[in-house]
Design an enzyme around this catalytic site. Structure first.
Site, PDB file in Angstrom:
ATOM      1  N   HIS A  28      -8.753 -23.321   4.346  1.00  0.00           N
ATOM      2  CA  HIS A  28      -8.324 -22.235   5.235  1.00  0.00           C
ATOM      3  C   HIS A  28      -7.518 -22.794   6.413  1.00  0.00           C
ATOM      4  CE1 HIS A  28      -9.431 -17.856   6.360  1.00  0.00           C
ATOM      5  NE2 HIS A  28      -8.229 -18.155   6.832  1.00  0.00           N
ATOM      6  N   GLU A  65     -16.985 -19.497   2.923  1.00  0.00           N
ATOM      7  CA  GLU A  65     -16.381 -20.551   3.727  1.00  0.00           C
ATOM      8  C   GLU A  65     -17.342 -20.975   4.831  1.00  0.00           C
ATOM      9  OE1 GLU A  65     -11.715 -19.093   3.188  1.00  0.00           O
ATOM     10  OE2 GLU A  65     -12.704 -18.897   5.131  1.00  0.00           O
ATOM     11  N   THR A  96      -3.462 -17.261   0.170  1.00  0.00           N
ATOM     12  CA  THR A  96      -3.531 -17.755   1.548  1.00  0.00           C
ATOM     13  C   THR A  96      -3.979 -16.644   2.487  1.00  0.00           C
ATOM     14  OG1 THR A  96      -1.175 -17.258   1.810  1.00  0.00           O
ATOM     15  CG2 THR A  96      -1.752 -19.529   1.254  1.00  0.00           C
ATOM     16  N   ARG A 132       0.825  -1.200   0.000  1.00  0.00           N
ATOM     17  CA  ARG A 132       0.000   0.000   0.000  1.00  0.00           C
ATOM     18  C   ARG A 132       0.864   1.257   0.000  1.00  0.00           C
ATOM     19  NH1 ARG A 132      -4.537   0.329   4.518  1.00  0.00           N
ATOM     20  NH2 ARG A 132      -2.681   0.076   5.830  1.00  0.00           N
ATOM     21  N   ARG A 150      -7.262 -13.844   2.148  1.00  0.00           N
ATOM     22  CA  ARG A 150      -8.714 -13.865   2.252  1.00  0.00           C
ATOM     23  C   ARG A 150      -9.295 -14.042   0.853  1.00  0.00           C
ATOM     24  NH1 ARG A 150      -7.687 -14.716   6.733  1.00  0.00           N
ATOM     25  NH2 ARG A 150      -8.527 -13.786   8.657  1.00  0.00           N
ATOM     26  N   ALA A 193      -3.842 -22.869   6.129  1.00  0.00           N
ATOM     27  CA  ALA A 193      -2.429 -22.550   5.930  1.00  0.00           C
ATOM     28  C   ALA A 193      -1.724 -22.275   7.257  1.00  0.00           C
ATOM     29  CB  ALA A 193      -2.284 -21.342   4.994  1.00  0.00           C
TER      30      ALA A 193
END
Length: 305
Positions: A271, A252, A221, A168, A223, A273
């Site tokens: 989900h 999910e 990994t 960013r 969202r 990881a």
């Protein structure tokens, strides 16, 4: 202090800690509702915490996210009720970085297809369409410049990949930094390591996925909703993209009807990881310390709200 661990995992509290920890599987909503009224602290993983949940928890003082992302917590509702929210950045970084590397390699080497063929007794010979690729010599673009991306960068460079990243905050002084669109154009593999916010929702949409070179691999990994799944399905089904490694999804738990699950050039995980024994040990260290601080009236670690 009564602590509700909202996950199917055993925790043995230290005798000196003064914690009474009870666990509840995320899918057991009935048990969760019964346990909430007595909970003073909620150790939260993934199942969303809503305003309705908080209405059932009059004694709740802290929602402790086990991990980093707090998009599954009703932050405004917690603030209205005077409930503190904290997370624990970096505690799962090693596990997630390793999982991202795993997904890259699995997608490049067509592990899903080879696994299915081998189990069916027809693994050899492999046809020429299934010749895989190596990370060495490829350019990997990382969306994000945080701890996970930093750890992954070291792993990739050790293998022989060229690593670029975007963040960013522009870092034009770093030759590895690129603006997002330039990074996508240059990346044989792109890996997502940014939080889900209003600004990052569907950041990788149809137009941006089209910037990737033909045959590129997409790994996520972070969202699920950072990527427009319908656009990703189109790009993978058409052969425009070579594959994907996905640990997270827009919806999910992942329904069996998700078209991504039907593609043999996609490696999927539910989900997890972050899910290692070492991560749990680090989670509990921070969570117990914040419970101690809460009881002592001290400043919480990594307070979000």
């Amino acid at each position: 202090m009564r602590v509700l661990l909202h996950y199917d995992y055993e925790h043995t509290a230290r005798p000196s800690g003064g914690l009474d920890v009870v666990s509840c599987p995320e899918e057991d909503d009935e048990r969760f509702a019964k346990l909430l009224p007595e909970a003073e602290v909620l150790w939260h993983v993934l199942r969303p915490v809503t305003a309705a949940d908080l209405d059932r928890a009059p004694n709740l003082r802290l929602i402790q996210k086990l991990g980093t992302g707090v998009n599954t917590i009703g932050l405004d509702a917690a603030e209205e009720r005077g409930i503190a929210v904290a997370n624990m950045p970096g505690t799962n970084a090693q596990a997630v970085a390793e999982a991202a590397l795993l997904l890259m390699l699995a997608a490049l080497r067509r592990v899903v297809t080879f696994d299915a063929r081998t189990r069916a007794g027809r693994g050899w010979p492999a046809d020429r369409a299934l010749v895989g690729g190596e990370l060495s010599g490829r350019t990997v673009g990382l969306l994000g410049g945080g701890q996970i991306a930093g750890l992954l960068r070291g792993m990739l460079e050790a293998i022989g990949a060229t690593v670029l990243y975007t963040s960013r905050r522009p870092r034009p002084e770093d030759p590895s930094w690129r603006p997002l669109d330039d990074l996508l154009r240059a990346s044989d593999v792109v890996s997502v390591h940014i939080p889900l916010t209003a600004e990052t929702h569907h950041l990788l949409d149809r137009e941006r996925l089209a910037l990737l070179p033909p045959g590129a691999i997409v790994v996520n990994t972070a969202r699920g909703a950072v990527i427009d799944e319908s656009a990703l399905v189109e790009a993978l089904s058409s052969g425009r993209l070579g594959g994907a490694g996905l640990d997270v999804f827009e919806r999910e738990p992942v329904p069996a009807s998700n078209p991504l699950a039907a593609l043999d050039n996609v490696v999927v995980m539910p989900h997890v990881a972050w899910l290692t024994r070492e991560t749990w040990d680090r989670y509990f260290d921070v969570a117990e310390e914040n419970c101690r601080r809460l009881a002592a009236g001290e400043e919480l670690l990594h307070r979000v709200r």
